[in-house]
Design a protein around this motif. Structure first.
Motif, short mmCIF file in Angstrom:
data_model
loop_
_atom_site.label_atom_id
_atom_site.label_comp_id
_atom_site.label_asym_id
_atom_site.label_seq_id
_atom_site.Cartn_x
_atom_site.Cartn_y
_atom_site.Cartn_z
N GLY A 183 0.79 -1.23 0.00
CA GLY A 183 0.00 0.00 0.00
C GLY A 183 0.81 1.27 0.00
O GLY A 183 0.34 2.32 0.44
N ASP A 451 8.87 5.56 6.96
CA ASP A 451 7.94 4.66 6.28
C ASP A 451 8.06 4.71 4.75
O ASP A 451 7.05 4.87 4.04
N GLN B 3 8.06 16.51 9.77
CA GLN B 3 9.02 15.51 9.28
C GLN B 3 8.50 14.74 8.06
O GLN B 3 9.29 14.21 7.28
N GLU B 4 7.16 14.72 7.86
CA GLU B 4 6.60 14.05 6.68
C GLU B 4 7.04 14.74 5.39
O GLU B 4 7.08 14.13 4.33
N PRO B 7 11.20 13.81 3.27
CA PRO B 7 11.59 12.97 2.12
C PRO B 7 11.18 13.54 0.76
O PRO B 7 12.01 13.59 -0.15
N PRO B 8 9.91 14.00 0.58
CA PRO B 8 9.58 14.53 -0.75
C PRO B 8 10.37 15.78 -1.11
O PRO B 8 10.80 15.93 -2.27
N ALA B 44 7.56 13.01 -6.34
CA ALA B 44 7.81 13.70 -5.06
C ALA B 44 6.76 14.78 -4.82
O ALA B 44 6.33 14.99 -3.68
N LEU B 46 3.67 14.67 -5.88
CA LEU B 46 2.45 13.94 -5.46
C LEU B 46 2.57 13.50 -4.00
O LEU B 46 1.60 13.60 -3.23
N ASP B 47 3.76 13.03 -3.61
CA ASP B 47 3.97 12.59 -2.23
C ASP B 47 3.84 13.77 -1.26
O ASP B 47 3.26 13.64 -0.18
N SER B 50 0.33 14.47 -0.85
CA SER B 50 -0.38 13.42 -0.10
C SER B 50 -0.22 13.55 1.41
O SER B 50 -0.97 12.94 2.16
N VAL B 51 0.76 14.32 1.86
CA VAL B 51 0.96 14.43 3.33
C VAL B 51 0.53 15.80 3.87
O VAL B 51 0.71 16.08 5.05
N ILE B 60 -5.10 11.60 -2.91
CA ILE B 60 -3.88 11.02 -3.50
C ILE B 60 -3.34 9.92 -2.57
O ILE B 60 -2.97 8.84 -3.00
N GLY B 62 -5.01 8.11 -0.40
CA GLY B 62 -5.90 6.95 -0.44
C GLY B 62 -5.67 6.11 -1.69
O GLY B 62 -5.81 4.89 -1.67
N ASN B 65 -0.92 5.76 -1.66
CA ASN B 65 -0.18 5.41 -0.43
C ASN B 65 -1.14 5.05 0.70
O ASN B 65 -1.04 5.58 1.80
N VAL B 68 0.24 4.05 4.40
CA VAL B 68 1.35 4.76 5.04
C VAL B 68 0.98 5.02 6.49
O VAL B 68 -0.10 5.53 6.79
#
Lengths: 518, 155
Positions: A183, A451, B3-4, B7-8, B44, B46-47, B50-51, B60, B62, B65, B68
């Motif tokens: 997922g 994650d 922190q989410e 990464p992107p 990235a 999109l990620d 998504s957060v 996005i 759902g 990811n 997550v």
């Protein structure tokens, strides 16, 4: 009639010749294993596999990652015997901690926890461990027989793959692994792209250009695969254990063993469950990216569905131990097919194993099934021997092994860190390797923490340079046009598969929506 | 910054850096890295969306990811930094003073300072680990252990 016979005769002779040649390779692979040095390393691999398999978080990928640089001075076949020993024994080690501690040594063993741990709580740990050991051994043998039957066909199939198909196959491998990232498809694709970018660092053999090295001489040969894998798996897990603190098992009283013999016989009483689990493991193992976790849980699920007493599962049904264990070991053999034939690993363990092959000059890909038959059959024999013998040794070592889980992380972490970094240096005696390992260790830990799946990054690191080479070769074949991908049957099939997988989340959402509407 | 987002945002920066560096290479050498960098930029972004917690972002998430996990709090931040610093320290020691000095020093420091073990146990474990490393690499594999940059080793 004579004409028909004259046509058939050469074909029949070819088949007989092919059959004899195959038998020759089976036997020579087996014979290669019967040397004192190979047997010694196989036994060493088994013990290490049992040990690392039993320690949650370490498992097959970590143990192989740590061992790979140590095999540097060994002959390729000896290294394969060692790796086969490790890979065959890890599932048994994983079963021990899954049953005793409810802490799976590796992800596939999680399914064993469902009924194994309740059995241990009822004072029947011996029954569960005995059943796990025999299911492991029988599953391994069935898996081997299936792979030996499939391999000759696989050799013919791989010859259908040219540069366009190999490029699409690399893309498919990344997409499959992303799609099965539990997922997290978007994040899987992201880490895959980052892995690809890392794999572009260094000298490009198609264009003859040094890229993205930042003037660092060490990077001229690119980011070395094995140090990166050691970091991503072994060191990342060590940082995590260090943060968690304490030891792996919290209470010494949890580590208790009772009699085991009746469990050994339980497997043969439930032969249908073993057969079903082994077949599930063989089929799932051959699908790149699906891996042992899917195999073990699918086998468990099918066994619950087929049972006359499904309510008893999860409360200590012995079939709930046998089904996943048979599947886990059966998949080990078939996992080798996509790994060796296409360079697409079936899971993290196989990804690290790819690094070991590359280190010993065995380049995974279609030609490997043709050029290195003896090594492949030897590896399969080593895996099978390890599955069977590790089950027996595992039963003998259950008690001392169970004590390992009580070792404090303050001892385990520095010891493993030292071995990881020194081993990484030893690959080609470059201290840059140790730095790469440390950087990837931190990166791997952050990926666990935030994650993001690591497996797609590993697959990209492994497949990156090959994918780019195939991409350029295809461009040359098609005079720079992309239409060549649509003129070849296999590549069209691969494009359809890639598109299907990329669109699968949309299908899932639409299906859920229509169900809710109904 | 949450922190989410790290990464992107880091991935976006990496993609931009690759595109900038690749612009100096011949067309054939930059074709594939450029394609991957542009793809990473899209993924990235999109990620990142998504957060951010908006309805579009949740959609996005759902779709692409769904499983997550929510990140744990930052209570362990100091422990994490310490664990990473120990690894960094050992790596620097390894590069500067070589395997034969770095391994016992690191093991001794780890056992004493992190594990609170007695001097005797710490010395024994440090000695045993160093002996194992020496036996394995110098004894069995016949490799000359890296002497360290300060003692003439190459980087």
């Amino acid at each position: 009639v004579e004409e028909v016979f004259s046509c058939l005769k050469p074909a029949a002779a070819r088949e007989t010749h092919a059959g004899r040649a195959m038998l020759h390779f089976w036997l020579s692979g087996f014979e290669s294993l019967l040397h004192a040095r190979e047997l010694m390393f196989l036994a060493l691999g088994m013990i290490i596999g049992l040990l690392f398999g039993a320690i949650p978080g370490l498992g097959g990928a970590t143990s192989l990652a740590l061992l790979t640089p140590l095999t540097y001075g060994l002959e390729p076949f000896t290294a394969l015997a060692l790796a086969g020993g490790v890979m065959g024994a890890v599932p048994m080690g994983g079963s021990i901690s899954a049953i005793l501690l409810n802490a799976p040594g590796s992800a596939p063993s999680a399914a064993t926890c469902l009924d194994g741990y309740p059995l241990a709580q009822q004072g029947k740990a011996g029954l569960a461990l005995g059943a796990a050991a025999s299911a492991n051994a029988v599953g391994g043998i069935i898996g081997t027989v299936s792979v030996l039957a499939i391999l000759p066909i696989a050799t013919r199939l791989v010859l259908l793959f040219g540069p366009p198909e190999l490029f699409l196959l690399a893309v498919l491998g990344l997409v499959i692994v992303s799609a099965t990232s539990r997922g997290k498809m978007l994040r899987g694709l992201m880490t895959g792209c980052v892995g690809l970018l890392i794999s572009f660092v260094g000298y490009n053999d198609i264009t003859g250009v040094q890229r993205f090295t930042g003037g660092i001489a060490y990077l001229w040969d690119g980011v070395h695969l094995v140090p990166a894998l050691i970091g991503l798996f072994a060191l990342a897990e060590m940082i995590q254990l260090s943060v968690k603190g304490g030891s792996i098992a919290t209470d010494a009283k949890e580590v208790q063993i009772t009699s085991m013999t009746s469990g050994l016989l339980a497997t043969f009483r439930h032969w249908r469950t073993v057969l079903r689990g082994s077949l599930v493991g063989t089929v799932i193992g051959a699908i790149p990216g699906a891996g042992g976790t899917v195999a073990s849980f699918l086998s468990y699920g099918l066994t619950v569905q087929a049972s006359k007493d499904p309510e008893s599962f999860g409360k200590g049904n012995i079939e709930g131990v046998i089904a996943p264990e048979a599947a886990i070991n059966a998949k080990d053999g078939s996992c080798l097919i996509p790994t060796l034939a296409f360079g697409i690993p079936g899971g993290a363990e196989m990804a690290v194993f790819l690094g070991l092959l590359v280190l010993h000059g065995l380049q995974p890909g279609p030609l490997m099934l043709i050029d290195h038959k003896a090594e492949i059959y030897g590896l399969i024999w080593a895996l099978t021997a390890s599955c069977v013998l590790a089950s027996l040794i595992g039963l003998l070592l259950v008690r001392p092994l169970s004590k390992l889980t009580l070792v404090d992380s303050q001892i385990l972490v520095p010891a493993v860190t030292v071995i990881a970094l020194a081993g990484s240096w030893a690959i080609d005696r470059s201290i840059g390797n140790a730095v790469v390992t440390a950087i990837f260790g931190i990166l791997g830990y952050l990926m666990i923490r935030l994650d993001y799946p690591r497996l797609t990054m590993v697959v990209a690191l492994v497949l990156g340079s090959g994918a780019e080479r195939s991409f350029h070769q295809t461009a040359m074949m098609g005079d720079g046009g992309l239409s060549i991908y649509l003129h070849r049957t296999v590549s069209v099939v691969l494009i359809v598969l890639i598109a299907g997988l990329l669109l699968s989340p949309l299908y899932r959402v639409l299906r859920t929506g229509s169900r809710e509407a109904a | 910054m949450k922190q989410e987002y790290v990464p992107p945002v880091a991935s976006l920066l990496a993609a931009i850096a690759v595109l900038a560096a690749a612009s100096h290479y011949p067309a054939q050498a930059r074709a594939f890295p450029d394609a991957v960098a542009w793809l990473l930029t899209i993924l990235a972004t999109l990620d990142l969306l998504s957060v951010n917690g908006t309805s579009a972002g949740n959609r996005i998430r759902g779709l692409l990811n769904p499983s997550v996990a929510a990140l744990e709090g930052e209570a362990q931040a100091a422990t994490q930094v310490r664990a990473i610093l120990w690894l960094a320290l050992f790596t620097v020691m390894l590069v500067l003073i070589g395997i034969l000095y770095a391994v016992p020093l690191y093991m001794l420091a780890s056992m004493r300072l992190r594990g609170n073990r007695s001097w005797l146990i710490s010395l024994a474990v440090a000695g045993a680990t160093t002996a194992f490393i020496w036996f394995l690499f110098a004894g069995i594999l016949r490799l000359e252990l890296y002497p360290g940059y300060l003692f003439g080793g190459d980087i």
